[in-house]
Design a protein around this motif. Structure first.
Motif, PDB file in Angstrom:
ATOM      1  N   ALA A  31     151.725  71.011  74.602  1.00 32.77           N
ATOM      2  CA  ALA A  31     151.337  72.406  74.780  1.00 32.77           C
ATOM      3  C   ALA A  31     152.536  73.288  74.448  1.00 32.77           C
ATOM      4  N   ALA A  32     152.271  74.510  74.006  1.00 33.48           N
ATOM      5  CA  ALA A  32     153.349  75.441  73.669  1.00 33.48           C
ATOM      6  C   ALA A  32     154.178  75.765  74.907  1.00 33.48           C
ATOM      7  N   ASP A  33     153.519  75.905  76.059  1.00 34.00           N
ATOM      8  CA  ASP A  33     154.210  76.188  77.325  1.00 34.00           C
ATOM      9  C   ASP A  33     153.440  75.505  78.453  1.00 34.00           C
ATOM     10  N   PRO A  34     153.757  74.232  78.731  1.00 38.30           N
ATOM     11  CA  PRO A  34     152.992  73.463  79.715  1.00 38.30           C
ATOM     12  C   PRO A  34     152.969  74.086  81.116  1.00 38.30           C
ATOM     13  N   GLU A  35     153.955  74.904  81.432  1.00 40.99           N
ATOM     14  CA  GLU A  35     154.044  75.499  82.768  1.00 40.99           C
ATOM     15  C   GLU A  35     153.279  76.814  82.897  1.00 40.99           C
ATOM     16  N   SER A  36     152.779  77.330  81.798  1.00 43.18           N
ATOM     17  CA  SER A  36     152.120  78.641  81.797  1.00 43.18           C
ATOM     18  C   SER A  36     150.810  78.613  82.577  1.00 43.18           C
ATOM     19  N   GLU A  37     150.588  79.683  83.320  1.00 43.31           N
ATOM     20  CA  GLU A  37     149.323  79.850  84.026  1.00 43.31           C
ATOM     21  C   GLU A  37     148.583  81.068  83.484  1.00 43.31           C
ATOM     22  N   THR A  38     149.000  81.532  82.318  1.00 42.54           N
ATOM     23  CA  THR A  38     148.432  82.716  81.695  1.00 42.54           C
ATOM     24  C   THR A  38     147.265  82.331  80.794  1.00 42.54           C
ATOM     25  N   ASP A  39     146.190  83.085  80.892  1.00 36.86           N
ATOM     26  CA  ASP A  39     145.068  82.925  79.973  1.00 36.86           C
ATOM     27  C   ASP A  39     145.087  84.093  79.003  1.00 36.86           C
ATOM     28  N   MET A  40     144.730  83.800  77.761  1.00 36.92           N
ATOM     29  CA  MET A  40     144.703  84.832  76.730  1.00 36.92           C
ATOM     30  C   MET A  40     143.346  84.807  76.053  1.00 36.92           C
ATOM     31  N   THR A  41     142.861  85.969  75.678  1.00 41.64           N
ATOM     32  CA  THR A  41     141.617  86.055  74.933  1.00 41.64           C
ATOM     33  C   THR A  41     141.972  86.141  73.457  1.00 41.64           C
ATOM     34  N   VAL A  42     141.373  85.243  72.695  1.00 39.58           N
ATOM     35  CA  VAL A  42     141.645  85.166  71.258  1.00 39.58           C
ATOM     36  C   VAL A  42     140.321  85.297  70.519  1.00 39.58           C
ATOM     37  N   THR A  43     140.309  86.135  69.502  1.00 37.20           N
ATOM     38  CA  THR A  43     139.114  86.286  68.678  1.00 37.20           C
ATOM     39  C   THR A  43     139.406  85.744  67.290  1.00 37.20           C
ATOM     40  N   ILE A  44     138.605  84.779  66.887  1.00 36.51           N
ATOM     41  CA  ILE A  44     138.678  84.216  65.539  1.00 36.51           C
ATOM     42  C   ILE A  44     137.550  84.861  64.740  1.00 36.51           C
ATOM     43  N   GLU A  45     137.924  85.581  63.715  1.00 38.43           N
ATOM     44  CA  GLU A  45     136.957  86.333  62.910  1.00 38.43           C
ATOM     45  C   GLU A  45     136.188  85.406  61.967  1.00 38.43           C
ATOM     46  N   GLU A  46     135.010  85.858  61.565  1.00 38.31           N
ATOM     47  CA  GLU A  46     134.191  85.151  60.572  1.00 38.31           C
ATOM     48  C   GLU A  46     134.997  85.004  59.286  1.00 38.31           C
ATOM     49  N   GLY A  47     134.977  83.835  58.685  1.00 33.73           N
ATOM     50  CA  GLY A  47     135.688  83.594  57.430  1.00 33.73           C
ATOM     51  C   GLY A  47     137.122  83.128  57.606  1.00 33.73           C
ATOM     52  N   THR A  48     137.568  83.014  58.852  1.00 39.03           N
ATOM     53  CA  THR A  48     138.929  82.544  59.110  1.00 39.03           C
ATOM     54  C   THR A  48     138.966  81.030  58.940  1.00 39.03           C
ATOM     55  N   ASP A  49     139.888  80.552  58.108  1.00 40.49           N
ATOM     56  CA  ASP A  49     140.002  79.106  57.942  1.00 40.49           C
ATOM     57  C   ASP A  49     141.023  78.545  58.945  1.00 40.49           C
ATOM     58  N   VAL A  50     141.169  77.241  58.957  1.00 38.59           N
ATOM     59  CA  VAL A  50     142.030  76.590  59.945  1.00 38.59           C
ATOM     60  C   VAL A  50     143.492  77.003  59.776  1.00 38.59           C
ATOM     61  N   PHE A  51     143.908  77.275  58.550  1.00 39.84           N
ATOM     62  CA  PHE A  51     145.288  77.691  58.314  1.00 39.84           C
ATOM     63  C   PHE A  51     145.552  79.074  58.898  1.00 39.84           C
ATOM     64  N   GLN A  52     144.611  79.968  58.710  1.00 35.87           N
ATOM     65  CA  GLN A  52     144.746  81.312  59.261  1.00 35.87           C
ATOM     66  C   GLN A  52     144.671  81.287  60.791  1.00 35.87           C
ATOM     67  N   ALA A  53     143.781  80.462  61.322  1.00 37.15           N
ATOM     68  CA  ALA A  53     143.668  80.337  62.779  1.00 37.15           C
ATOM     69  C   ALA A  53     144.964  79.778  63.363  1.00 37.15           C
ATOM     70  N   ALA A  54     145.537  78.781  62.702  1.00 36.77           N
ATOM     71  CA  ALA A  54     146.798  78.201  63.173  1.00 36.77           C
ATOM     72  C   ALA A  54     147.903  79.243  63.187  1.00 36.77           C
ATOM     73  N   SER A  55     147.953  80.052  62.154  1.00 37.92           N
ATOM     74  CA  SER A  55     148.955  81.116  62.092  1.00 37.92           C
ATOM     75  C   SER A  55     148.745  82.131  63.218  1.00 37.92           C
ATOM     76  N   GLN A  56     147.500  82.502  63.449  1.00 39.74           N
ATOM     77  CA  GLN A  56     147.179  83.455  64.512  1.00 39.74           C
ATOM     78  C   GLN A  56     147.562  82.883  65.885  1.00 39.74           C
ATOM     79  N   LEU A  57     147.235  81.625  66.120  1.00 41.79           N
ATOM     80  CA  LEU A  57     147.545  81.003  67.411  1.00 41.79           C
ATOM     81  C   LEU A  57     149.051  80.839  67.611  1.00 41.79           C
ATOM     82  N   THR A  58     149.780  80.577  66.534  1.00 45.22           N
ATOM     83  CA  THR A  58     151.237  80.479  66.625  1.00 45.22           C
ATOM     84  C   THR A  58     151.834  81.844  66.953  1.00 45.22           C
ATOM     85  N   ASP A  59     151.353  82.882  66.267  1.00 45.65           N
ATOM     86  CA  ASP A  59     151.844  84.240  66.524  1.00 45.65           C
ATOM     87  C   ASP A  59     151.609  84.664  67.963  1.00 45.65           C
ATOM     88  N   GLN A  60     150.510  84.200  68.559  1.00 47.98           N
ATOM     89  CA  GLN A  60     150.192  84.577  69.944  1.00 47.98           C
ATOM     90  C   GLN A  60     150.840  83.635  70.965  1.00 47.98           C
TER      91      GLN A  60
END
Length: 136
Positions: free
Chosen positions: A57-86
């Motif tokens: 996990a990026a931060d195994p100790e985190s207790e924070t939840d985040m809301t993430v929206t993956i838009e229509e047409g987003t491929d796995v590479f774009q999603a990975a970039s978005q998740l890394t940025d967040q």
């Protein structure tokens, strides 16, 4: 005159020995470089393989939840970039590789995710959403 240009037997022997030593040393250097490159390649390959199957996990100790929206047409590479940025995943490459290796789909939608989740857990959530849509 001919005697000055001719090498003595001792000089010929020294040149022969020097040539052998240089040849052996050169081969040893090449062998050492090949072994070093193989070691580095195997180490890097193992680390990448470990990330694919056991990505932390990026931060195994985190207790924070985040809301993430993956838009229509987003491929796995774009999603990975978005998740890394967040800050939800540590590495894009292992996320993409897990997606391809385990045949997970990244479905558009809104997700509640946490940095304490592994990339595989995130992919499973996104893939389950895909399977639910297919059933409907």
């Amino acid at each position: 005159m001919e005697g000055r240009n001719a090498m003595s037997p001792t000089a010929k022997e020294i040149n022969k020995i020097t040539g052998v030593i240089i040849g052996v040393a050169g081969r040893l250097i090449v062998y050492a470089l090949v072994i070093m490159l193989l070691y580095e390649g195997v180490t890097a390959g193992y680390a990448f393989g470990h990330d694919i199957f056991y990505a932390p996990a990026a931060d195994p100790e985190s207790e924070t939840d985040m809301t993430v929206t993956i838009e229509e047409g987003t491929d796995v590479f774009q999603a990975a970039s978005q998740l890394t940025d967040q800050g939800l995943i540590a590495g894009e490459a292992s996320f993409v590789a897990q997606s391809l290796f385990f045949s997970y789909d990244v479905n558009p939608g809104t997700y509640t995710l946490s940095p304490s989740m592994t990339p595989r857990e995130i992919l499973q959530i996104m893939d389950e959403n895909t399977k639910q849509e297919e059933e409907e």
